[in-house]
Enzyme design. Structure first.
Site, mmCIF file in Angstrom:
data_model
loop_
_atom_site.group_PDB
_atom_site.id
_atom_site.type_symbol
_atom_site.label_atom_id
_atom_site.label_comp_id
_atom_site.label_asym_id
_atom_site.label_seq_id
_atom_site.Cartn_x
_atom_site.Cartn_y
_atom_site.Cartn_z
ATOM 1 N N ARG A 142 -10.398 -11.241 1.533
ATOM 2 C CA ARG A 142 -11.374 -12.536 0.826
ATOM 3 C C ARG A 142 -10.691 -13.969 0.859
ATOM 4 N NH1 ARG A 142 -11.327 -8.979 -4.471
ATOM 5 N NH2 ARG A 142 -11.102 -7.541 -3.144
ATOM 6 N N LYS B 52 0.754 -1.273 -0.101
ATOM 7 C CA LYS B 52 0.010 0.215 -0.107
ATOM 8 C C LYS B 52 0.728 1.146 -0.090
ATOM 9 C CE LYS B 52 -3.986 -2.070 2.592
ATOM 10 N NZ LYS B 52 -4.898 -1.637 1.639
HETATM 11 N N1 BES Z 1 -7.985 -3.697 4.165
HETATM 12 C C1 BES Z 1 -8.191 -3.373 2.895
HETATM 13 C C2 BES Z 1 -9.603 -2.389 2.856
HETATM 14 C C3 BES Z 1 -9.055 -1.067 2.624
HETATM 15 C C4 BES Z 1 -8.956 -0.447 1.297
HETATM 16 C C5 BES Z 1 -8.784 -0.296 3.732
HETATM 17 C C6 BES Z 1 -8.766 0.778 1.198
HETATM 18 C C7 BES Z 1 -8.557 1.163 3.519
HETATM 19 C C8 BES Z 1 -8.462 1.533 2.199
HETATM 20 C C9 BES Z 1 -8.275 -4.550 1.945
HETATM 21 O O1 BES Z 1 -7.586 -5.528 2.245
HETATM 22 C C10 BES Z 1 -7.826 -4.300 0.740
HETATM 23 O O2 BES Z 1 -6.748 -3.643 0.509
HETATM 24 N N2 BES Z 1 -8.490 -4.169 -0.394
HETATM 25 C C11 BES Z 1 -8.242 -3.532 -1.674
HETATM 26 C C12 BES Z 1 -8.337 -4.902 -2.918
HETATM 27 C C13 BES Z 1 -7.939 -4.449 -4.153
HETATM 28 C C14 BES Z 1 -6.193 -4.611 -4.045
HETATM 29 C C15 BES Z 1 -8.398 -5.160 -4.929
HETATM 30 C C16 BES Z 1 -9.037 -2.382 -2.165
HETATM 31 O O3 BES Z 1 -10.392 -2.333 -1.792
HETATM 32 O O4 BES Z 1 -8.635 -1.228 -2.427
HETATM 33 ZN ZN ZN Z 2 -5.374 -5.532 1.683
#
Ligand code: BES
Ligand code: ZN
Ligand code: ZN
Length: 512
Positions: free
Chosen positions: A361, A287
């Protein structure tokens, strides 16, 4: 974390007989003229309340407040008017919000002994027990703080409201209000427990520590607890979960909490599954650094399940419920899984890992399979799953998905009763395209900006078979950026009260 010290008690007492620091007077917008004890208080204050209403300085709008200093004329130093809005629009949630706002204001004024009047206004269709329960929830939720790491605040009794007395007119009512207050306390403490777990930093709250805290909750409330380690999960074939966990030096855990209310031998009527990523750096698909500290909260779903199981046990609900929490840390390292890896979930489904940041997931797939194997007749999972749900619903409503109308309505109803807003999103078959892989049964992301929250839900759907299931994506609602109503800044503990209410609904229908 010690539970809030606030004591909440009902007393059959007249308003002006209360001796303490502050008195809260809830008022209805455009309500009836002052009457009874309220009129008497107004007379003692030489008409100050009637004047503020007449001049519209204070109208009684939802959560509106007006502070009076009665000096020596009353036995309290502060008299706080709070608005409940119009009688026709009065909801339990308005009472929670108003109580929380009032108590937070009194906290800054260093009031320690506070009373709230109940019998001076007409509360319309709301029952006394509902009013007492929601006042209790609002007070305990609104005053909750996470300050165990702040030296100046820790154990500082000056910063506590010590007692809240609910003033009502007769002794008969007192007994029923006591029960309602007890229920409110359980719901609020369960939520605050979840909030504390979520706010805890990831260096402290590793998967192992989360398991230890869950065991502790289990011991205190009489839940059965079981914790599986990496070897046990390997034997079960949980390749999707273990793939996520392999990048971290902190080993994974699968936490199982069980409440055997009702029929002891029956299969669990309810299986709750909570995403427990104690820190989500994204793995190799790392991230961006801005805001990454909030990823300590990527176990808010797990915390909601632990809180809910606590509440279900404390209320001794006659239902057999099980909580399952896959707990892992998602980090990049030399041993981390790579984009392009193919893993195998517990039920044999092969998954191509396109993006290691779509880890929720993956761990949920194995946890859902496991919970089905335990025989759960209904599944509800809670997860901080996708940025997509935040784009769709912001931080107002939790998005949910379901394969079953009855369960969807029960969850929706539970959300309405508790003031936790939900909105259903679709699961049409056409969305399956998003997760079709060239080389495995499924891929863990796809479609780019197209419906990412739905793609994730479709992915989970593969692992629930024909078991009635609801998926709650709390990514927009688990964190409060600015204190408001009964939500202090930080973790909200969202879905704890909804899940407890759902279990109570199922228990009252003696769900099998
Ligand atoms: N824990 C995150 C959810 C999340 C996303 C929290 C954005 C804060 C900000 C989850 O595991 C994740 O990273 N989801 C991604 C998935 C993507 C890489 C397909 C998302 O939703 O951006
Ligand atoms: Zn994630
Ligand atoms: Zn995540």
């Amino acid at each position: 974390m010690p539970p809030s010290a606030l004591r909440i008690t009902p007393t059959a007492q007249e308003l002006f007989d209360f001796r303490g620091d502050a008195l809260i007077l809830p008022l209805i917008e455009e309500g009836e003229p002052l009457r009874g004890p309220l009129k008497k208080i107004d007379e003692i204050l030489l008409g100050a309340i009637a004047r503020t209403l007449r001049r519209k300085v204070f109208r009684g709008k939802p959560s509106e407040r007006y502070l009076l200093h009665p000096s020596t004329r009353l036995s309290v130093q502060q008299l706080l008017l709070i608005g409940l809005g119009k009688a026709s629009e009065l909801t339990p949630d308005r009472i929670r919000q108003a109580t929380a706002e009032a108590l937070r204001q009194l906290l800054t004024l260093k009031s320690r002994r506070v009373a709230i009047a109940l019998d001076h206004i007409d509360w319309g269709h709301l029952a006394g027990e509902t009013i007492a329960q929601t006042i209790t929830e609002g007070a305990l939720l609104g005053l909750h703080r996470f300050d165990s790491y702040k030296h100046e605040e820790r154990g500082n009794g000056d910063r506590e409201v010590e007692s809240l007395t609910l003033l009502c007119s007769d002794r008969e009512t007192v007994r029923s209000l006591k029960r309602a207050i007890g229920r409110g306390e359980t719901l609020a403490r369960a939520t605050n427990l979840a909030r504390d777990l979520i706010n805890e930093p990831a260096n402290v709250l590793t998967p192992t520590e989360l398991a230890a805290r869950a065991r502790d909750v289990a011991r205190r409330y009489g839940l059965a607890a079981e914790v599986l380690d990496r070897d046990a999960m390997r034997r079960l074939g949980m390749g999707a979960l273990l793939g996520v966990a392999q990048g971290s030096a902190n080993p994974p855990r699968l936490i199982i909490l069980r409440h055997r209310g009702g029929d002891d031998h029956a299969q669990p009527a309810l299986g709750l599954v909570g995403k427990g990523v104690t820190f989500d750096a994204g793995g190799i698909s790392i991230k961006a650094s801005e805001g990454m500290e909030t990823m300590k909260g990527d176990m808010a779903g797990a915390a909601a399940v632990i809180g809910a199981m606590m509440g279900i046990a404390a209320l001794r609900l006659p239902i057999h419920a099980v909580g399952v929490i896959p707990a892992v840390e998602n980090l990049p390292s030399g041993s981390a899984q790579r984009p392009g890896d193919i893993v195998r979930a517990m039920d044999g489904t092969t998954i191509e890992v396109i993006n290691t940041d779509a880890e929720g997931r993956l761990i949920l797939s194995d946890a859902l399979c496991y919970t089905r194997r335990l025989g759960a007749r209904r599944l509800v999972d809670v997860a901080t799953l996708t940025g997509g749900v935040v784009v769709a619903l912001g931080s107002v409503r939790t998005g949910f998905f379901s394969n079953d109308r009855t369960l969807a309505q029960q969850v929706q109803g539970a959300g309405e009763a508790t003031g936790e807003k939900l909105w259903e999103l679709p699961l049409d078959d056409e969305y399956e395209e998003l997760i079709k892989s060239d080389c495995a049964d499924l891929k863990n992301t796809g479609g780019g900006k197209k419906a990412p929250a739905i793609g994730a839900a479709r992915f989970l759907k593969h692992f629930v078979g024909d078991t009635p299931w609801v998926h709650l994506d709390i990514n927009g609602t688990w964190l409060q950026e600015k204190a408001q109503g009964y939500q202090p800044k930080g973790a909200t503990g969202v879905m704890v009260r909804t899940l407890i209410h759902l279990a109570a609904t199922l228990a009252s229908g003696r769900a099998r």
